[in-house]
Design an enzyme around this catalytic site. Structure first.
Site, PDB file in Angstrom:
ATOM      1  N   ASP A  27       3.052   1.780  -2.906  1.00 43.66           N
ATOM      2  CA  ASP A  27       2.465   3.040  -2.444  1.00 43.66           C
ATOM      3  C   ASP A  27       3.592   4.073  -2.432  1.00 43.66           C
ATOM      4  OD1 ASP A  27       1.368   5.179  -1.118  1.00 43.66           O
ATOM      5  OD2 ASP A  27       0.989   4.110   0.764  1.00 43.66           O
TER       6      ASP A  27
ATOM      7  N   LYS B  48       6.353  14.562  -3.795  1.00 45.15           N
ATOM      8  CA  LYS B  48       5.102  14.186  -4.448  1.00 45.15           C
ATOM      9  C   LYS B  48       4.220  15.417  -4.682  1.00 45.15           C
ATOM     10  CE  LYS B  48       1.343  10.864  -3.824  1.00 45.15           C
ATOM     11  NZ  LYS B  48       0.903   9.759  -2.960  1.00 45.15           N
TER      12      LYS B  48
ATOM     13  N   GLU C  41      -5.418   5.711  -4.748  1.00 46.68           N
ATOM     14  CA  GLU C  41      -5.143   5.259  -3.381  1.00 46.68           C
ATOM     15  C   GLU C  41      -6.395   4.823  -2.614  1.00 46.68           C
ATOM     16  OE1 GLU C  41      -2.757   8.528  -2.103  1.00 46.68           O
ATOM     17  OE2 GLU C  41      -1.102   7.883  -3.373  1.00 46.68           O
TER      18      GLU C  41
ATOM     19  N   ASP D  91      -9.494   9.242   2.891  1.00 47.39           N
ATOM     20  CA  ASP D  91      -8.036   9.040   2.842  1.00 47.39           C
ATOM     21  C   ASP D  91      -7.312  10.371   3.040  1.00 47.39           C
ATOM     22  OD1 ASP D  91      -5.409   8.499   2.222  1.00 47.39           O
ATOM     23  OD2 ASP D  91      -5.802   7.648   0.252  1.00 47.39           O
TER      24      ASP D  91
END
Lengths: 212, 625
Positions: free
Chosen positions: B20, B82, B182, B204
């Site tokens: 992850d 990210k 994810e 999420d």
């Protein structure tokens, strides 16, 4: 007498690797061989009879079963050729499922496959439909300009469109069962119904945006 | 042949890491003993904060240490990169306002961060984080870490962002077996853990991104029905509303210029994060910052009600996306069997309450929302390694893909929420007489005009044989692989002429650039290795000097003058090298000085050994020895 349009040899086709009967032209569920990874006929890919009526649950079960044989996840440690074949096979199954599981797309595919007119060849909508379309366009036009007048206009339009959709879908099923052969005037009727359904779905989509 | 077969067997059983790579934290998990586990060394929780710090001495810190030092020296730290993966400067103006980074546009519009005299792309920083994750995995496994991995990305990542993630892995020396989404990864971990079937919604909300995916779980097949999301919506935005609040309070006390000081921004960010976390546990919390440089202290009590009012709009945005995902799946909230919460930001009570209200059921929180994504990636790694055929993930592409047509409209070729892998073709005709080339702009997004979508790149089809306008027929084929990454091919069909395609990536590194970076990182690895070796040598020289200083006077008379002189000369060289403020020597020079020093002190060592032996043996008969 009705003509069975399913090709008889299909159900008897055997896997070129293990020789056992095939359920799909894309892959053998018995030995896992990947076969016609570029299959363009969704009915052959799923090994079902070419017809408008399909069993949605059976279709889903079959997709999962076939994907278990072809999915690239199960080829990740193999060579590039195998991995690419798996990508292609799964792509064609996905494409087939998209067509088979959607009434409009399935009807569209069937009209073309049976030699009926394409979307460009036949742009008309059913005659009875045209008068209503003019009225509906007026309501939509008004709503686009900020919606004066009747506050329930769009709600009424939505239920009218839904009703028309149900009618045309029932018509599709009627006109495609049994499957018309090339030259049958019903193929043109179906194409016109599809044009009407495209109009309805676009209008419903626009109402969705306008009311949000 | 036997050894070849053995190789094949080993290759099959070689485990595949699940990683992850998060905005805030990263971690690795592996499928062992029938279930996925997070890899933690004995002295470490396994979580790698996604931060990199560039220290004075040229060394690079990654993870917790980097995050800790970022507060005091923000100009040397990079975090939340990210958010910048696969983006151009224009895309991230808003993000840049909230971080103290200096940036510029690099090759192909890739963002570059400037730290001291160096520049780094988001891919390179992510590679460093992946390297640290791998190092911990290696420690936890007590040997070599697997070289192959499944890496997770937000479901709503577009093609460029996925490509950038692959590039980062490549720079870290990892082979990406699969990129997975994810929320889908989370559903895998959850579905296997709870043995659930039916329709599941995964909500999420991470540090920087929001995704919602709707899945049908049936006979071990996890089929994504639809997905929606926002790559610029997450817990960082919750921090931001508190930072804004703090800035409002500070505004009367310090100048406008000081308010934008990077160090202050960084302190405020950390204070906001602490306050946010406390508010998840208590009805009120203190927003506390003391900034020595400006002689200002802020203590402001924030109640949960006040905080929830501030983040209300952000939560509403997530719910609107849930509605749109449900509509795409042709479902209503009543059709949903379970709701699963993923991502640290779902610890916020207001988020839980809003999700519960929207779906009319209590969401699941059994699994640690910070770990569930890595665990799911490990499950997928196990599948790819050939470990099981009982689990199968069928995902969709989150965004429509198409080509810009004449007039700037978009012709969609693959629609959003199409299952992947998939492919589709579109036909075009030439528009001019004797046209020999055609340029295509590949776009991704839902908008009608190409300029409102993201351009993934342009390519040119060359070598179309000369013919009248409208006669040349060009077939363009789009194929999305199981990673959600696009490949485009084009062919002129009338004359069957083969034609070449050149794709110019947007906001992505091309192969040559990646190669150059790989080489540079190898060179850096050599430099890093040498710097460490020099540091070790200097420490050794220090120890030797201390020993010489301590013993020379005692044994002085027992050494011949020649040896004494040699020792003194070698010691002088060593002292020069280790003196405070001395320039860092090259590794070969340091090694030479050390070797000479060791050689010179051999007679001294002999005398000392002799002394030790004599002391030890005194009073003992030779026969006792």
């Amino acid at each position: 007498m009705e003509i069975d349009v399913a090709e008889p040899e299909r159900s008897q086709a055997a896997c070129e690797r293990c020789g056992r009967p095939l359920e799909s032209t894309v892959a053998c569920l018995e030995c896992g061989a990947l076969l016609r990874t570029d299959e363009e006929d969704p009915f052959r890919a799923f090994g079902i009879e070419r017809a408008f009526e399909v069993d949605a649950k059976l279709l889903r079960k079959k997709l999962l079963k076939l994907q278990r044989a072809t999915h690239p996840d199960f080829f990740a440690t193999q060579g590039e050729a195998e991995r690419e074949a798996a990508e292609r096979a799964t792509s064609s199954l996905n494409a087939a499922f998209e067509i088979l599981s959607d009434d409009l797309r399935r009807a569209d595919w069937l009209v073309s496959a049976q030699g009926g007119p394409s979307r460009d060849d036949e742009r008309q909508m059913p005659q009875a439909f045209l008068m209503e379309v003019m009225e509906w366009n007026e309501v939509l036009e008004e709503a686009r300009d900020g919606g004066t007048g009747d506050p329930n206009a769009l709600a009424t339009l939505t239920s009218d469109l839904d009703a028309a959709r149900t009618t045309e879908l029932a018509g599709l099923e009627r006109d495609l069962t049994p499957l018309p052969a090339a030259g049958d005037e019903r193929l043109r009727t179906v194409r016109r119904r599809l044009n009407a359904l495209r109009y309805i779905d676009r209008a419903l989509g626009e109402i969705g945006t306008l009311t949000r | 042949m036997a050894y070849i077969e053995l190789d094949v067997i080993q290759d099959r059983t070689e485990p595949v890491l699940g990683i992850d790579l998060g905005t805030t934290n990263s971690m690795a998990a592996l499928f062992v003993g029938g279930k996925p586990v997070v890899l933690r060394p004995s002295d470490h929780g396994g979580v790698v904060p996604s931060a990199v710090f560039f220290a004075d001495d040229g060394s690079t810190l990654v993870g917790g240490k980097a995050r800790d030092r970022a507060a005091a020296e923000p100009d040397r730290a990079l975090f939340s990169v990210k958010r910048f993966m696969g983006r151009g400067l224009d895309d991230v103006q808003q993000d840049l306002e909230n971080v103290p980074f200096r940036t510029s546009a690099g090759p192909n519009g890739v963002i570059q961060f400037h730290v001291r005299e160096e520049t780094y792309t988001p891919e390179q920083i992510s590679a460093m984080i992946l390297g640290e994750v791998q190092r911990l995995a290696c420690q936890a496994l007590g040997g070599e870490a697997p070289k192959r991995a499944v890496i997770t990305v937000p479901a709503y990542f577009d093609d460029t962002q996925r490509q950038a993630t692959r590039t980062a892995a490549r720079l870290a020396g990892l082979e990406t077996l699969r990129i997975i989404n994810e929320p889908t990864a989370a559903s895998l971990a959850y579905g296997l853990d709870q043995r659930k079937e039916g329709t599941v919604v995964v909500y999420d909300l991470g540090g920087g991104t929001f995704d919602v995916s709707i899945l049908a779980i049936e006979d071990g097949v996890f089929r994504v029905l639809s997905t929606a999301g926002d790559t610029h919506l997450g817990g960082d935005d919750f921090d931001r509303v508190l930072v804004q609040l703090a800035k409002q309070e500070l505004a009367p006390k310090i100048s406008a210029e000081d308010l934008t000081d990077p160090a202050l921004t960084q302190s405020l960010r950390l204070a906001a994060e602490r306050c946010k976390q406390e508010l998840s546990r208590s009805p009120s919390a203190e927003l506390h910052v003391s900034i020595a440089d400006h002689g200002v202290t802020l203590r402001r009590r924030v109640t949960r009600d006040e905080y929830e009012a501030l983040i209300g709009d952000l939560i509403q945005r997530t719910l609107a996306l849930c509605t749109s995902a449900l509509a795409d799946a042709k479902l209503t909230p009543a059709d949903v069997d379970e709701v699963v919460l993923v991502g640290g930001s779902t610890r916020t009570p207001a988020v839980r309450a809003a999700v519960e209200a929207a779906f009319g059921r209590v969401p699941h929180t059994e699994l640690n929302p910070d770990e569930v994504v890595a665990l799911g990636a490990a499950v997928q790694g196990h599948v790819l390694a050939g470990g099981t055929r009982d689990v199968l993930l069928l995902d969709v592409t989150p965004l429509s893909l198409g080509l810009e047509t004449m007039g700037g409209a978009v012709e969609k070729i693959i629609h959003r929420n199409s299952p992947v892998p998939c492919s589709a073709k579109a036909g075009f005709t030439t528009y001019a007489d004797n046209q020999t080339g055609m340029t295509f702009n590949i776009v991704q997004g839902e908008r009608e005009l190409a300029e409102d979508c993201r351009s993934l790149g342009r390519f040119e089809l060359k070598g179309i044989p000369p013919m009248p306008a409208g006669m040349g027929r060009i077939a363009v084929r789009f194929a999305i692989d199981a990673d959600g990454i696009l490949q485009v091919t084009a062919k002129e069909e009338t004359k069957g002429a083969t034609a070449s395609i050149e794709i110019h990536p947007m906001n992505g590194l091309d192969d040559d650039q990646v190669e150059a970076m790989l080489k540079a990182s190898l060179d850096n690895a050599k430099e890093d290795f040498e710097a460490r070796r020099v540091a070790d040598l200097l420490i050794e020289l220090g120890t030797m000097l201390a020993a010489v200083d301590k013993n020379m006077t005692a044994v002085n008379e027992r050494l011949d003058p020649e040896s004494r002189l040699e020792i003194e000369e070698a010691a002088a060289d060593a002292r020069a090298l280790t003196a405070k403020g001395a320039a860092r020597p090259g590794v070969e020079h340091a090694q030479k000085i050390r070797d000479r020093f060791e050689q010179a002190t051999l007679p001294l060592a002999a005398v000392l050994m002799d002394n030790v032996a004599r002391t030890a043996l005194s009073g003992k008969a030779l026969s006792d020895v």
